[in-house]
Write a protein that holds these residues in place. Structure first.
Motif, PDB file in Angstrom:
ATOM      1  N   TYR A 544       0.830  -1.210   0.000  1.00  0.00           N
ATOM      2  CA  TYR A 544       0.000   0.000   0.000  1.00  0.00           C
ATOM      3  C   TYR A 544       0.861   1.255   0.000  1.00  0.00           C
ATOM      4  O   TYR A 544       2.055   1.233   0.328  1.00  0.00           O
ATOM      5  CB  TYR A 544      -0.893   0.021   1.252  1.00  0.00           C
ATOM      6  CG  TYR A 544      -1.766  -1.204   1.407  1.00  0.00           C
ATOM      7  CD1 TYR A 544      -2.995  -1.296   0.780  1.00  0.00           C
ATOM      8  CD2 TYR A 544      -1.341  -2.287   2.191  1.00  0.00           C
ATOM      9  CE1 TYR A 544      -3.800  -2.414   0.930  1.00  0.00           C
ATOM     10  CE2 TYR A 544      -2.139  -3.411   2.339  1.00  0.00           C
ATOM     11  CZ  TYR A 544      -3.363  -3.469   1.706  1.00  0.00           C
ATOM     12  OH  TYR A 544      -4.147  -4.582   1.863  1.00  0.00           O
ATOM     13  N   HIS A 545       0.216   2.373  -0.366  1.00  0.00           N
ATOM     14  CA  HIS A 545       0.771   3.701  -0.148  1.00  0.00           C
ATOM     15  C   HIS A 545      -0.328   4.573   0.447  1.00  0.00           C
ATOM     16  O   HIS A 545      -1.495   4.168   0.508  1.00  0.00           O
ATOM     17  CB  HIS A 545       1.318   4.302  -1.448  1.00  0.00           C
ATOM     18  CG  HIS A 545       0.247   4.601  -2.462  1.00  0.00           C
ATOM     19  ND1 HIS A 545      -0.186   3.675  -3.397  1.00  0.00           N
ATOM     20  CD2 HIS A 545      -0.491   5.721  -2.691  1.00  0.00           C
ATOM     21  CE1 HIS A 545      -1.126   4.206  -4.160  1.00  0.00           C
ATOM     22  NE2 HIS A 545      -1.341   5.452  -3.745  1.00  0.00           N
ATOM     23  N   GLU A 573      -2.312  18.630  -0.205  1.00  0.00           N
ATOM     24  CA  GLU A 573      -2.546  17.216  -0.491  1.00  0.00           C
ATOM     25  C   GLU A 573      -1.262  16.612  -1.028  1.00  0.00           C
ATOM     26  O   GLU A 573      -0.540  17.243  -1.807  1.00  0.00           O
ATOM     27  CB  GLU A 573      -3.678  17.045  -1.495  1.00  0.00           C
ATOM     28  CG  GLU A 573      -3.996  15.578  -1.796  1.00  0.00           C
ATOM     29  CD  GLU A 573      -5.216  15.407  -2.695  1.00  0.00           C
ATOM     30  OE1 GLU A 573      -5.466  14.258  -3.107  1.00  0.00           O
ATOM     31  OE2 GLU A 573      -5.888  16.416  -2.961  1.00  0.00           O
ATOM     32  N   GLU A 574      -0.955  15.372  -0.613  1.00  0.00           N
ATOM     33  CA  GLU A 574       0.252  14.721  -1.106  1.00  0.00           C
ATOM     34  C   GLU A 574       0.064  13.217  -1.161  1.00  0.00           C
ATOM     35  O   GLU A 574      -0.796  12.658  -0.481  1.00  0.00           O
ATOM     36  CB  GLU A 574       1.447  15.074  -0.221  1.00  0.00           C
ATOM     37  CG  GLU A 574       1.378  14.509   1.184  1.00  0.00           C
ATOM     38  CD  GLU A 574       2.638  14.776   1.985  1.00  0.00           C
ATOM     39  OE1 GLU A 574       3.657  15.137   1.394  1.00  0.00           O
ATOM     40  OE2 GLU A 574       2.591  14.604   3.224  1.00  0.00           O
ATOM     41  N   LYS A 575       0.866  12.567  -1.986  1.00  0.00           N
ATOM     42  CA  LYS A 575       0.908  11.114  -2.050  1.00  0.00           C
ATOM     43  C   LYS A 575       2.119  10.649  -1.276  1.00  0.00           C
ATOM     44  O   LYS A 575       3.238  11.118  -1.500  1.00  0.00           O
ATOM     45  CB  LYS A 575       0.990  10.649  -3.497  1.00  0.00           C
ATOM     46  CG  LYS A 575       1.100   9.122  -3.641  1.00  0.00           C
ATOM     47  CD  LYS A 575       1.208   8.704  -5.101  1.00  0.00           C
ATOM     48  CE  LYS A 575       1.379   7.198  -5.234  1.00  0.00           C
ATOM     49  NZ  LYS A 575       1.498   6.767  -6.638  1.00  0.00           N
ATOM     50  N   GLY A 576       1.888   9.717  -0.335  1.00  0.00           N
ATOM     51  CA  GLY A 576       2.991   9.234   0.486  1.00  0.00           C
ATOM     52  C   GLY A 576       4.036   8.511  -0.327  1.00  0.00           C
ATOM     53  O   GLY A 576       3.716   7.744  -1.249  1.00  0.00           O
ATOM     54  N   ALA A 577       5.279   8.765  -0.008  1.00  0.00           N
ATOM     55  CA  ALA A 577       6.381   8.140  -0.750  1.00  0.00           C
ATOM     56  C   ALA A 577       6.718   6.757  -0.208  1.00  0.00           C
ATOM     57  O   ALA A 577       7.386   5.965  -0.886  1.00  0.00           O
ATOM     58  CB  ALA A 577       7.618   9.040  -0.671  1.00  0.00           C
ATOM     59  N   ASP A 578       6.265   6.466   0.994  1.00  0.00           N
ATOM     60  CA  ASP A 578       6.605   5.177   1.599  1.00  0.00           C
ATOM     61  C   ASP A 578       5.776   4.052   0.991  1.00  0.00           C
ATOM     62  O   ASP A 578       4.571   4.201   0.742  1.00  0.00           O
ATOM     63  CB  ASP A 578       6.350   5.233   3.098  1.00  0.00           C
ATOM     64  CG  ASP A 578       7.258   6.236   3.794  1.00  0.00           C
ATOM     65  OD1 ASP A 578       8.473   6.050   3.747  1.00  0.00           O
ATOM     66  OD2 ASP A 578       6.722   7.194   4.387  1.00  0.00           O
ATOM     67  N   ILE A 579       6.403   2.932   0.760  1.00  0.00           N
ATOM     68  CA  ILE A 579       5.724   1.721   0.311  1.00  0.00           C
ATOM     69  C   ILE A 579       5.562   0.820   1.531  1.00  0.00           C
ATOM     70  O   ILE A 579       6.555   0.412   2.145  1.00  0.00           O
ATOM     71  CB  ILE A 579       6.515   0.998  -0.792  1.00  0.00           C
ATOM     72  CG1 ILE A 579       6.717   1.936  -1.982  1.00  0.00           C
ATOM     73  CG2 ILE A 579       5.788  -0.280  -1.205  1.00  0.00           C
ATOM     74  CD1 ILE A 579       5.422   2.422  -2.611  1.00  0.00           C
ATOM     75  N   LEU A 580       4.327   0.512   1.874  1.00  0.00           N
ATOM     76  CA  LEU A 580       4.018  -0.254   3.084  1.00  0.00           C
ATOM     77  C   LEU A 580       3.630  -1.675   2.692  1.00  0.00           C
ATOM     78  O   LEU A 580       2.555  -1.905   2.141  1.00  0.00           O
ATOM     79  CB  LEU A 580       2.883   0.415   3.864  1.00  0.00           C
ATOM     80  CG  LEU A 580       3.066   1.913   4.156  1.00  0.00           C
ATOM     81  CD1 LEU A 580       1.845   2.474   4.868  1.00  0.00           C
ATOM     82  CD2 LEU A 580       4.324   2.142   4.979  1.00  0.00           C
ATOM     83  N   ASP A 581       4.527  -2.613   2.952  1.00  0.00           N
ATOM     84  CA  ASP A 581       4.309  -4.014   2.581  1.00  0.00           C
ATOM     85  C   ASP A 581       3.743  -4.766   3.801  1.00  0.00           C
ATOM     86  O   ASP A 581       4.472  -5.039   4.754  1.00  0.00           O
ATOM     87  CB  ASP A 581       5.621  -4.635   2.128  1.00  0.00           C
ATOM     88  CG  ASP A 581       5.429  -6.031   1.537  1.00  0.00           C
ATOM     89  OD1 ASP A 581       4.321  -6.592   1.716  1.00  0.00           O
ATOM     90  OD2 ASP A 581       6.374  -6.549   0.922  1.00  0.00           O
ATOM     91  N   PHE A 582       2.465  -5.096   3.746  1.00  0.00           N
ATOM     92  CA  PHE A 582       1.808  -5.803   4.845  1.00  0.00           C
ATOM     93  C   PHE A 582       1.654  -7.294   4.559  1.00  0.00           C
ATOM     94  O   PHE A 582       0.860  -7.968   5.209  1.00  0.00           O
ATOM     95  CB  PHE A 582       0.434  -5.188   5.123  1.00  0.00           C
ATOM     96  CG  PHE A 582       0.492  -3.951   5.980  1.00  0.00           C
ATOM     97  CD1 PHE A 582       0.515  -4.051   7.362  1.00  0.00           C
ATOM     98  CD2 PHE A 582       0.555  -2.698   5.410  1.00  0.00           C
ATOM     99  CE1 PHE A 582       0.572  -2.925   8.160  1.00  0.00           C
ATOM    100  CE2 PHE A 582       0.616  -1.559   6.196  1.00  0.00           C
ATOM    101  CZ  PHE A 582       0.634  -1.666   7.578  1.00  0.00           C
ATOM    102  N   ASN A 583       2.400  -7.826   3.606  1.00  0.00           N
ATOM    103  CA  ASN A 583       2.336  -9.258   3.332  1.00  0.00           C
ATOM    104  C   ASN A 583       2.991 -10.037   4.474  1.00  0.00           C
ATOM    105  O   ASN A 583       4.065  -9.671   4.954  1.00  0.00           O
ATOM    106  CB  ASN A 583       3.047  -9.594   2.015  1.00  0.00           C
ATOM    107  CG  ASN A 583       2.249  -9.123   0.812  1.00  0.00           C
ATOM    108  OD1 ASN A 583       1.061  -9.429   0.705  1.00  0.00           O
ATOM    109  ND2 ASN A 583       2.877  -8.357  -0.073  1.00  0.00           N
TER     110      ASN A 583
END
Length: 602
Positions: A544-545, A573-583
């Motif tokens: 997710y982002h 407003e902004e798009k988060g740069a972090d990639i959140l891997d919840f697998n």
């Protein structure tokens, strides 16, 4: 307590049945008097007696108790107005009405006893007093009453001289044999066990025995025929005082006459009293094994409690029936809770329990492992269907708390055998401690519920959020995840206890979308006021982002039939740069469930 009272009742009933069947018709009056006076008190003591050699159980029990009280209100918590009202309702103390009724019964019984003493005091003060046979004789004017109490004989002046002679001989036996002590002892039992009908039966049996004893002694000193005729001709009223020894007790006269004409029991009949030995031995065997019995009773109660636990809440629970361990959770009086046992190794919730106020609940047969206890405080337990799965929750969630205790349920094997740890945990939420820095309690301010009070509370809350509090605030799931914006594509995976912790800064309120990288769908929408900590939990496996909006003036709008969260004043407003891997990651050591923390500020 209930188990103890039940045992007392059963033991007293058993001894009473033995008396009525084996001893009631015998003429061993003094033996029977001792029996009837001793066994009611013996029944109070027997449940506490344990004799080791009578306990055949040899199972070794190892219990490690951690008695820790978690007080959620020691944290800095700023509830919104709805939360504060909910907490205010929760502060109403629950009352155990059974205890209240019990003590009311004791008070009423004690007052009645005092009134009986007062009645005797009045009779003595308004009557003439003489002495005979070194005893005090109270002469009752215009009365045919006759009874005794302690060292005093009360005698009506309407009786004939022959009647007075017989009655005095009879009442002297009561006085000399200290029968009043028996009656007062039973009266004390009646105060403590006023609800127990057997105590009243015991008193009736003892009263009758007193008359048998007095009659048997008196009959040797007076004319038997005249004495019996006097009883037959008795048509007198009697004082309604239970602990006095009345000569003219009409309900007992027939029995007394029959007993006077009965032949003496043979001495060999006394061996019947020896039957008490196996009876008491059996009772002691039972009480000595009461740990086992109580365990069975507890198991039965827990089965009932477990049956009251929703299948929905415990659908995916895990059990290990080879382990007789437990987690004893005692909830306080201020809130209902949902307790979760969470594996520290996999973050999986292996057991849940809904526990009401002031309830103690045992969670048993917990699989080996290391766990923590997470607690949700709130009101109104409910269930809903999410993606075909039933979910139990609290409609009015006040606080979520992640447990700090490490509970190791790993069995310990030694040369003595297998030891199974168990734990006890006390949990409570104290709403009276929810207050601002200046000591103004929000719960107190909102108690009246009027608009002015609510406005003051709202200002206090905003002031605390924006200026006073140096720490982030915790808010409820209901506030952070508005229901209207979290329907449809919103996803929860309640089998995985992961989280994404948000900490918002002091410069703006925030609306956050958790967006799937795979299909760009929003799986969760959250609203975070300034200076807020919040855990978004049970996020499905995936990558997710974040999509983040900063602003002021939070509002909920309906657009094309859908609910949207927005700000009246949008700042950025902004798009988060972090990639959140919840697998979920599976390796040789087990299952690892990723979780993240992120701080957002403009």
């Amino acid at each position: 307590m209930f188990h103890y009272l039940l045992q007392v009742l059963i033991f007293q009933l058993l001894f009473l049945v033995i008396y009525d069947v084996l001893h009631k018709k015998d003429t061993f009056f003094n033996w029977n008097r001792l029996y009837l006076l001793a066994v009611p008190f013996l029944s109070l003591i027997l449940p506490f007696i344990e004799i080791d050699f009578l306990n055949s159980s040899s199972a070794e029990t190892y219990v490690l108790n951690i008695e820790r009280t978690i007080i959620a209100s020691t944290k800095t918590i700023i509830p919104n107005i709805n939360q504060t009202e909910a907490i205010s309702k929760m502060s109403t103390q629950s009352v155990n009405w059974w205890i209240v009724i019990y003590f009311i019964g004791i008070i009423v019984s004690f007052i009645l006893l005092i009134l009986k003493f007062h009645k005797l005091h009045i009779l003595r003060n308004v009557s003439n007093i003489t002495r005979a046979f070194d005893k005090r004789i109270v002469v009752l004017s215009n009365s045919s009453h006759a009874f005794s109490f302690w060292n005093t004989i009360f005698l009506g002046d309407s009786l004939t001289e022959e009647e007075k002679k017989n009655i005095i001989s009879h009442e002297l036996v009561h006085v000399n044999h200290k029968h009043t002590i028996d009656q007062i002892s039973i009266e004390i039992l009646k105060i403590l066990l006023w609800w127990n009908p057997l105590i009243y039966i015991y008193q009736a049996r003892i009263t009758l025995l007193h008359e048998y004893i007095a009659d048997s002694v008196t009959i040797s000193k007076v004319n038997q025929r005249n004495y019996i005729e006097q009883l037959l001709n008795a048509a007198f009223q009697t004082e309604k005082i239970t602990f006095i020894n009345q000569f003219f007790n009409q309900s007992l006269i027939k029995k007394r006459i029959l007993m006077l004409q009965k032949s003496q029991s043979k001495s060999i009949a006394k061996f019947k009293y020896l039957l008490l030995i196996p009876v008491i031995t059996g009772i002691l065997t039972y009480t000595s094994c009461k740990d086992t019995d109580n365990a069975k009773l507890t198991d039965a109660k827990e089965r009932i409690q477990s049956s009251n636990q929703s299948d929905c809440l415990n659908k995916d629970s895990k059990y290990d029936y080879t382990l007789d361990n437990y987690l004893k959770v005692t909830n306080g009086k201020h809130a209902n809770i949902i307790a979760k046992i969470v594996s520290l190794k996999t973050s999986e919730v292996i057991r849940k329990a809904f526990i009401t106020r002031s309830q103690t609940y045992f969670i048993r047969n917990i699989p080996e492992g290391v766990y923590r206890i997470d607690v949700i405080y709130g009101e109104e337990y409910a269930e809903k269907d999410v993606d075909g799965s039933c979910i139990g929750f609290l409609k009015k969630e006040v606080l979520f708390e992640q447990g700090q205790d490490i509970l190791d349920f790993t069995a310990i094997v030694t040369n003595k055998g297998k030891h199974v740890p168990s734990y006890s945990l006390d949990i409570d939420l104290l709403p009276e401690n929810l207050q601002n820095k200046n000591g103004h309690s929000l719960e107190t301010i909102n108690k009246s519920g009027d608009e002015k009070s609510l406005e003051v509370a709202q200002k206090l809350t905003e002031q605390y959020r924006n200026k006073i509090s140096p720490r982030a605030n915790e808010i409820s799931k209901k506030e952070a995840e508005p229901y209207c914006a979290n329907q449809g594509d919103t996803k929860y995976d309640y089998k995985i206890d992961n989280y994404l912790k948000f900490t918002s800064g002091k410069n703006a309120d925030i609306i956050v979308d958790i967006v799937s990288n795979e299909n760009s769908k929003v799986v969760r929408t959250l609203y975070l006021p300034k200076n807020t900590d919040y855990y978004a939990r049970n996020i499905p496996g995936g990558i997710y982002h974040l999509r983040i909006v900063y602003g002021e003036g939070y509002q909920e709008n309906s657009k094309d039939g859908k609910c949207e969260l927005s700000f009246r004043k949008k700042l950025m407003e902004e798009k988060g740069a972090d990639i959140l891997d919840f697998n979920v990651i599976t390796n040789a050591k087990g299952i690892n469930v990723p979780s993240y923390s992120i701080t957002l500020d403009m």
